[in-house]
Design an enzyme around this catalytic site. Sequence first.
Site, PDB file in Angstrom:
ATOM      1  N   THR A 196      16.686  14.063 -77.347  1.00  0.00           N
ATOM      2  CA  THR A 196      16.798  12.886 -76.916  1.00  0.00           C
ATOM      3  C   THR A 196      15.447  12.048 -77.398  1.00  0.00           C
ATOM      4  O   THR A 196      14.520  12.568 -77.267  1.00  0.00           O
ATOM      5  CB  THR A 196      17.146  12.444 -75.512  1.00  0.00           C
ATOM      6  N   ASP A 227      23.805  11.096 -70.578  1.00  0.00           N
ATOM      7  CA  ASP A 227      23.698   9.818 -70.035  1.00  0.00           C
ATOM      8  C   ASP A 227      23.160   8.836 -70.852  1.00  0.00           C
ATOM      9  O   ASP A 227      23.333   7.677 -70.642  1.00  0.00           O
ATOM     10  CB  ASP A 227      22.273   9.756 -69.124  1.00  0.00           C
ATOM     11  N   THR A 247      15.389  10.692 -70.065  1.00  0.00           N
ATOM     12  CA  THR A 247      15.816  11.889 -71.146  1.00  0.00           C
ATOM     13  C   THR A 247      15.800  13.260 -70.225  1.00  0.00           C
ATOM     14  O   THR A 247      15.214  13.094 -69.012  1.00  0.00           O
ATOM     15  CB  THR A 247      14.677  12.346 -72.155  1.00  0.00           C
ATOM     16  N   GLY A 250      21.298  14.915 -68.270  1.00  0.00           N
ATOM     17  CA  GLY A 250      22.026  13.753 -68.218  1.00  0.00           C
ATOM     18  C   GLY A 250      22.937  13.514 -67.021  1.00  0.00           C
ATOM     19  O   GLY A 250      23.011  12.442 -66.451  1.00  0.00           O
TER      20      GLY A 250
HETATM   21  N1  ASP Z   1      19.760  13.292 -71.670  1.00  0.00           N
HETATM   22  C1  ASP Z   1      20.297  14.051 -72.891  1.00  0.00           C
HETATM   23  C2  ASP Z   1      21.667  14.484 -72.393  1.00  0.00           C
HETATM   24  O1  ASP Z   1      21.916  14.969 -71.216  1.00  0.00           O
HETATM   25  C3  ASP Z   1      19.797  15.273 -72.999  1.00  0.00           C
HETATM   26  C4  ASP Z   1      18.104  15.311 -73.309  1.00  0.00           C
HETATM   27  O2  ASP Z   1      17.485  14.180 -72.979  1.00  0.00           O
HETATM   28  O3  ASP Z   1      17.559  16.091 -73.853  1.00  0.00           O
HETATM   29  O4  ASP Z   1      22.403  14.539 -73.071  1.00  0.00           O
END
Ligand code: ASP
Length: 337
Positions: A196, A227, A247, A250
Site C-alpha cells: 500500500t 481497508d 497500512t 486491513g
Molecule cells: N492495508 C492493505 C490491505 O489490507 C495492505 C497493506 O497495507 O499492505 O489491503
Amino acid sequence: MQRRKFISLGSLGLSAFTFSSFKSPKAIRKPIVISTWDAGIEANKAAWKILNNGGPALDAVEQGVMVTESSQNCCVGLGANPDRDGFVTLDASIMDHQFNCGSVAFLERIKHPISVARRVMEKTPHVMLVGEGAQQFAVAEGFPLESEQLSDDAKRAYENWLKKSEYKPVINIERTKGNHSFAPSKLESGEWNHDTIGMVALDAHGNLSGSCTTSGQGFKMRGRVGDSPIIGAGLFVDNEVGAATATGQGEDVIRISGSHLVVEFMRQGLHPEAACKKAVERIIKAKGIEKSKEIQVGFIAINKQGEYGGYCIQKGFNFAVCYADDQNFLEDGKFIL
Ligand code: ASP
C-alpha cells in the site's frame, strides 16, 4: 525502559498516555506531504512539485501515489502480487478538504485506480464503485484496459506461493530500510510484504487531502477488500482538524475505523503522533497482545498546523516526509510491541 514503562501501564492502561506526553518536536510547516513506506520518497517528490508551486493538495496526493502505481516492480498497482486465483485486484480511495471522497475496490486491469477513485468522487453521485462496475466506469472514462498478465516478479512469487497455497499473511514490515529501489528480489523472497501507499498533504492554502492505493494482501481470497478503499478506515480527512491514512492488516484497521479515529483523536488536541499511537493501542486492545504480535498496522497523520507523526504495532514500519526541495526523508515509525 520505554517498553517496560509502557507495558507497566497495565493490561493496556492506555489512557494514561495523553497528548501532554508529547512535546511536539516538529516545527509547524506548510506545505507538507507524508506517505507510507519507503516508496513514499519517490511519490513525495511528485507531490512536492505540485505543492511547491502552490497547487492543491488533492492534485498532489493523486499524482504522488500514481508514481507508485506505475512502478512495475513495486508492491502497489498492476505489477503487484495477485490474489490466490492469480489475478491482481486493486483498491484505492481519495478525499479532499470538503469531505468529498471517492473510492474503487476489487478493480482489475486498470493502471491508476487512484484516478478512477477521483473520477468517482467528481463525476458520480456515489462514493464507491467495485469490481466489474468500477472497471466499466473506468473504461467509459477513457482509462485503458491493461493486460491481465502478471509482472515477472509477481508471476515468480505466485508460482512459489502455489507450492503450498497457504494463506498466511507475512507480518507487514520493511526489512531493507532506506532502500527504495523496488528491487525485484524483494517480491520473490517475500521480503516486500506490504502492498500500500497512503499519502496525506497540506497545501500552501492550508487545505488537506489524502489518497490511499493498494493491491491488497498478496494471495488474498478472491473478492477480498481491505481497508484502503474504505473511507474512515484506510483514509480520512477533516479539513478543520487533520488527515490520516493506514497500512497493514486491513481487517484490523476496518474494525476500529482507524483513520477516522486518528483524526478524532487529533480533534481532541492530540499531536498526530500521539493520535496514531492511540489508534494502534485501540487495535491491540481489541485484538489482544498475543494476536497483535502476528500483525502489523501503521498509521500516519498530519494536522492543520502541518505537524506530522506515525505509529505502528511493531518495528519495521517507516514513512516518508517532505516539506522542502532538500527535505524528503524516511522516518521510522515508533512502535508498541
Ligand atoms: N492495508 C492493505 C490491505 O489490507 C495492505 C497493506 O497495507 O499492505 O489491503
